[in-house]
Design a protein around this motif. Structure first.
Motif, PDB file in Angstrom:
ATOM      1  N   ILE A 116      -6.052  85.362  72.522  1.00 44.76           N
ATOM      2  CA  ILE A 116      -5.810  83.977  72.479  1.00 44.76           C
ATOM      3  C   ILE A 116      -5.869  83.341  71.228  1.00 44.76           C
ATOM      4  O   ILE A 116      -6.064  84.211  70.268  1.00 44.76           O
ATOM      5  CB  ILE A 116      -7.120  83.315  73.480  1.00 44.76           C
ATOM      6  N   PRO A 117      -5.542  82.094  71.057  1.00 48.15           N
ATOM      7  CA  PRO A 117      -5.007  81.717  69.460  1.00 48.15           C
ATOM      8  C   PRO A 117      -6.318  81.971  68.817  1.00 48.15           C
ATOM      9  O   PRO A 117      -7.526  81.311  69.113  1.00 48.15           O
ATOM     10  CB  PRO A 117      -4.794  80.216  69.763  1.00 48.15           C
ATOM     11  N   SER A 118      -6.156  82.365  67.531  1.00 48.19           N
ATOM     12  CA  SER A 118      -7.094  82.796  66.791  1.00 48.19           C
ATOM     13  C   SER A 118      -7.998  81.820  66.280  1.00 48.19           C
ATOM     14  O   SER A 118      -9.173  81.872  65.844  1.00 48.19           O
ATOM     15  CB  SER A 118      -6.567  83.661  65.264  1.00 48.19           C
ATOM     16  N   GLU A 119      -7.619  80.409  66.265  1.00 47.79           N
ATOM     17  CA  GLU A 119      -8.318  79.292  65.696  1.00 47.79           C
ATOM     18  C   GLU A 119      -9.601  78.991  66.673  1.00 47.79           C
ATOM     19  O   GLU A 119     -10.433  78.337  66.350  1.00 47.79           O
ATOM     20  CB  GLU A 119      -7.487  77.972  65.546  1.00 47.79           C
ATOM     21  N   MET A 120      -9.421  79.568  67.905  1.00 46.50           N
ATOM     22  CA  MET A 120     -10.649  79.356  68.962  1.00 46.50           C
ATOM     23  C   MET A 120     -11.800  80.298  68.504  1.00 46.50           C
ATOM     24  O   MET A 120     -12.998  79.832  68.848  1.00 46.50           O
ATOM     25  CB  MET A 120     -10.131  79.940  69.959  1.00 46.50           C
ATOM     26  N   TYR A 121     -11.505  81.288  67.669  1.00 47.89           N
ATOM     27  CA  TYR A 121     -12.610  82.102  67.061  1.00 47.89           C
ATOM     28  C   TYR A 121     -13.602  81.382  66.136  1.00 47.89           C
ATOM     29  O   TYR A 121     -14.518  81.897  65.670  1.00 47.89           O
ATOM     30  CB  TYR A 121     -12.209  83.488  66.745  1.00 47.89           C
ATOM     31  N   GLY A 122     -13.280  80.314  65.560  1.00 49.45           N
ATOM     32  CA  GLY A 122     -13.820  79.973  64.400  1.00 49.45           C
ATOM     33  C   GLY A 122     -13.627  80.602  63.088  1.00 49.45           C
ATOM     34  O   GLY A 122     -12.986  81.280  62.857  1.00 49.45           O
ATOM     35  N   ASP A 123     -14.743  79.898  62.121  1.00 53.13           N
ATOM     36  CA  ASP A 123     -14.408  80.554  60.570  1.00 53.13           C
ATOM     37  C   ASP A 123     -15.313  81.810  60.354  1.00 53.13           C
ATOM     38  O   ASP A 123     -15.106  82.376  59.295  1.00 53.13           O
ATOM     39  CB  ASP A 123     -14.664  79.578  59.765  1.00 53.13           C
ATOM     40  N   MET A 124     -16.448  82.185  61.270  1.00 54.87           N
ATOM     41  CA  MET A 124     -17.049  83.136  61.052  1.00 54.87           C
ATOM     42  C   MET A 124     -16.512  84.526  61.156  1.00 54.87           C
ATOM     43  O   MET A 124     -15.722  84.599  62.165  1.00 54.87           O
ATOM     44  CB  MET A 124     -18.190  83.192  62.003  1.00 54.87           C
ATOM     45  N   PRO A 125     -16.603  85.416  60.183  1.00 54.72           N
ATOM     46  CA  PRO A 125     -16.031  86.646  60.292  1.00 54.72           C
ATOM     47  C   PRO A 125     -16.755  87.493  61.281  1.00 54.72           C
ATOM     48  O   PRO A 125     -17.673  88.148  61.085  1.00 54.72           O
ATOM     49  CB  PRO A 125     -15.985  87.367  58.896  1.00 54.72           C
ATOM     50  N   ASN A 126     -16.061  87.864  62.504  1.00 52.21           N
ATOM     51  CA  ASN A 126     -16.543  88.401  63.728  1.00 52.21           C
ATOM     52  C   ASN A 126     -15.690  89.892  63.965  1.00 52.21           C
ATOM     53  O   ASN A 126     -15.920  90.376  64.832  1.00 52.21           O
ATOM     54  CB  ASN A 126     -16.467  87.581  64.837  1.00 52.21           C
ATOM     55  N   GLY A 127     -14.952  90.124  62.998  1.00 51.82           N
ATOM     56  CA  GLY A 127     -14.368  91.599  63.203  1.00 51.82           C
ATOM     57  C   GLY A 127     -13.366  91.525  64.288  1.00 51.82           C
ATOM     58  O   GLY A 127     -12.683  90.504  64.704  1.00 51.82           O
ATOM     59  N   HIS A 128     -13.585  92.779  64.966  1.00 48.91           N
ATOM     60  CA  HIS A 128     -12.709  92.754  66.244  1.00 48.91           C
ATOM     61  C   HIS A 128     -13.355  92.148  67.711  1.00 48.91           C
ATOM     62  O   HIS A 128     -12.754  92.206  68.611  1.00 48.91           O
ATOM     63  CB  HIS A 128     -12.482  94.191  66.435  1.00 48.91           C
ATOM     64  N   VAL A 129     -14.701  91.639  67.314  1.00 49.59           N
ATOM     65  CA  VAL A 129     -15.585  91.513  68.658  1.00 49.59           C
ATOM     66  C   VAL A 129     -14.721  90.372  69.419  1.00 49.59           C
ATOM     67  O   VAL A 129     -14.645  90.499  70.747  1.00 49.59           O
ATOM     68  CB  VAL A 129     -17.078  91.197  68.226  1.00 49.59           C
ATOM     69  N   MET A 130     -14.528  89.215  68.933  1.00 51.78           N
ATOM     70  CA  MET A 130     -13.909  87.938  69.698  1.00 51.78           C
ATOM     71  C   MET A 130     -12.706  88.518  70.202  1.00 51.78           C
ATOM     72  O   MET A 130     -12.628  88.107  71.262  1.00 51.78           O
ATOM     73  CB  MET A 130     -13.754  86.931  68.695  1.00 51.78           C
ATOM     74  N   SER A 131     -11.646  89.006  69.534  1.00 55.56           N
ATOM     75  CA  SER A 131     -10.295  89.454  69.948  1.00 55.56           C
ATOM     76  C   SER A 131     -10.425  90.456  71.028  1.00 55.56           C
ATOM     77  O   SER A 131      -9.637  90.302  72.133  1.00 55.56           O
ATOM     78  CB  SER A 131      -9.446  89.804  68.776  1.00 55.56           C
ATOM     79  N   LEU A 132     -11.169  91.420  70.995  1.00 56.51           N
ATOM     80  CA  LEU A 132     -11.248  92.573  71.794  1.00 56.51           C
ATOM     81  C   LEU A 132     -12.132  92.124  73.060  1.00 56.51           C
ATOM     82  O   LEU A 132     -11.941  92.357  74.246  1.00 56.51           O
ATOM     83  CB  LEU A 132     -11.640  93.847  71.340  1.00 56.51           C
ATOM     84  N   ALA A 133     -13.345  91.505  72.750  1.00 57.27           N
ATOM     85  CA  ALA A 133     -14.016  91.459  73.960  1.00 57.27           C
ATOM     86  C   ALA A 133     -13.844  90.160  74.804  1.00 57.27           C
ATOM     87  O   ALA A 133     -14.092  90.144  76.036  1.00 57.27           O
ATOM     88  CB  ALA A 133     -15.572  91.205  73.529  1.00 57.27           C
ATOM     89  N   LEU A 134     -13.202  89.045  74.216  1.00 62.71           N
ATOM     90  CA  LEU A 134     -12.793  88.150  74.673  1.00 62.71           C
ATOM     91  C   LEU A 134     -11.492  87.640  74.852  1.00 62.71           C
ATOM     92  O   LEU A 134     -10.797  87.248  75.884  1.00 62.71           O
ATOM     93  CB  LEU A 134     -13.578  86.699  74.152  1.00 62.71           C
ATOM     94  N   GLY A 135     -10.747  87.659  73.582  1.00 59.90           N
ATOM     95  CA  GLY A 135      -9.211  87.536  73.721  1.00 59.90           C
ATOM     96  C   GLY A 135      -8.564  88.276  74.546  1.00 59.90           C
ATOM     97  O   GLY A 135      -7.591  87.718  75.430  1.00 59.90           O
ATOM     98  N   PHE A 136      -8.612  89.710  74.655  1.00 60.44           N
ATOM     99  CA  PHE A 136      -8.141  90.549  75.582  1.00 60.44           C
ATOM    100  C   PHE A 136      -8.166  90.155  76.977  1.00 60.44           C
ATOM    101  O   PHE A 136      -7.066  90.212  77.607  1.00 60.44           O
ATOM    102  CB  PHE A 136      -8.196  92.004  75.338  1.00 60.44           C
ATOM    103  N   PRO A 137      -9.289  90.128  77.648  1.00 58.34           N
ATOM    104  CA  PRO A 137      -9.270  89.801  79.116  1.00 58.34           C
ATOM    105  C   PRO A 137      -8.927  88.696  79.289  1.00 58.34           C
ATOM    106  O   PRO A 137      -8.304  88.404  80.250  1.00 58.34           O
ATOM    107  CB  PRO A 137     -10.839  89.888  79.246  1.00 58.34           C
ATOM    108  N   PHE A 138      -8.944  87.571  78.501  1.00 56.36           N
ATOM    109  CA  PHE A 138      -8.414  86.096  78.939  1.00 56.36           C
ATOM    110  C   PHE A 138      -7.084  86.083  78.627  1.00 56.36           C
ATOM    111  O   PHE A 138      -6.104  85.397  79.541  1.00 56.36           O
ATOM    112  CB  PHE A 138      -9.078  84.991  77.817  1.00 56.36           C
TER     113      PHE A 138
END
Length: 375
Positions: free
Chosen positions: A207-229
């Motif tokens: 999902i749009p990366s701006e939803m993840y905020g500015d904190m560097p969270n590596g792959h966690v947000m994109s893989l754990a949340l972005g992929f299933p959504f």
């Protein structure tokens, strides 16, 4: 197995019937060569340390915690390493597919010949005999499509149908650029239904990366949340567009246990029911969106937890769910040899189903039936 006995990973592996991994990836040499030729994401580059690094996720080159990508070792491309992995985890058959990114970021003039080469290479790999009768391993393949070209994708499906070791295709959610509910993309679904070739839908863009905020969270947000959504949004768009009404025999397989779609069934049903425009568009009653449409799909069992896997099986039927490992991703932190915790976690999720017939089906007999595998 009595209700008072809690199944273990070992119990699942000892169940009768084959163990089939339907979600396992490979980067073929022709694709690696192409990714090495690129200067922008997605690409493979040689780091100062001398090792090859893979940078594939959107924004991954900008995130300080992942900007150097991930090391790409033999587990990404070597067939013998894949077979060793299968042996360690007692997997009898693997249905291998190209790993993301797929070919939807390419010009059709590049994507079409590359897809043809990858599919031909995959067929050749899977057609070989591996191991002796006592420890034989079987490989099948899911091909790729040059999705930016509808005509090219239709031709690719026709070629795949002629390959005896190929059992369908794996593709992303973008289609030719506007998503899988794009009317211009429908000839691909029509041809897949006509040929009886399943389509495994797998996320890549999140999902749009701006939803993840500015904190560097590596792959966690994109893989754990972005992929299933991403998967959830894609299949919901397919349903609401009436694609499953027009192609009722189409076999769609959803990665990562369907994202979060199976867990939003009540909300989806209610929203469709109260939206007159959508409810009149679909052939089925609004209250039947989940019971009819979601139960017509197939799912891998890459959930890493027994509770969501039990919920999925309760909702759609355990006979539509198939074991997967997501190899070569999520390896042990200390290296690739030995058992992978990520794989045993998915075995453990199957053990948590408790019903022996459910466990046997998810472990392998469902895949053998759904994908017509000889194992």
């Amino acid at each position: 197995m009595s209700p008072s006995t809690r199944a273990t990973v070992a119990d699942v592996q000892l169940l009768s019937g084959p163990t089939v991994d339907v979600h396992t990836h490979v980067y073929l040499p022709s694709y690696i060569d192409y990714l090495r030729s690129r200067k922008e994401v997605p690409r493979i580059f040689r780091a100062e340390s001398g090792e090859d690094r893979l940078v594939i996720l959107p924004g991954e080159d900008k995130d300080s915690s992942t900007a150097k990508g991930r090391p790409i070792g033999k587990e990404y491309y070597d067939v013998d390493t894949k077979l060793e992995f299968m042996d360690v985890h007692k997997i009898d058959a693997s249905v291998i597919s190209l790993a993301n990114p797929w070919l939807d970021f390419m010009d059709p003039s590049t994507a079409s010949p590359l897809a043809a080469q990858i599919n031909s290479d995959l067929q050749s790999i899977c057609a070989k005999d591996y191991g002796d009768d006592g420890a034989k391993k079987v490989l099948y393949g899911l091909g790729c499509l040059p999705t930016t070209s509808v005509e090219g994708s239709v031709k690719a499906l026709e070629h795949l149908a002629e390959m005896d070791r190929m059992r369908g295709v794996l593709m992303g959610t973008y289609g030719k650029g506007k998503g899988l509910d794009d009317p211009e993309f429908e000839p691909v679904f029509a041809k897949a239904e006509e040929l009886g070739l399943p389509i495994f839908i797998h996320p890549h863009y999140g999902i749009p990366s701006e939803m993840y905020g500015d904190m560097p969270n590596g792959h966690v947000m994109s893989l754990a949340l972005g992929f299933p959504f991403e998967t959830t949004i894609s299949i919901t768009r397919i349903i609401l567009a009436g694609v499953l009404d027009r192609y009722p025999k189409l076999k769609l397989i959803l990665a990562h246990s369907g994202g979060v779609a199976p867990y939003l069934v009540g909300r989806l049903d209610s929203c469709v029911k109260h939206d007159r425009h959508i409810s009149q568009r679909l052939k089925k009653p609004p209250s039947e969106v989940s019971p009819i449409y979601l139960k017509s799909l197939y799912y891998d069992a890459v959930s890493y937890n027994p509770a969501p896997l039990r919920s999925l099986c309760d909702l759609v039927g355990s006979d539509r769910v198939m074991f997967g490992t997501d190899n070569p991703f999520f390896p042990p932190l200390e290296g690739i040899s030995g058992r992978w915790e990520s794989v045993d976690t998915n075995y453990g999720a199957i053990a948590g189903l408790e019903n022996v017939d459910w466990m046997k089906g998810v472990k392998g007999t469902n895949a053998a039936r759904i994908l017509d595998l000889h194992v």
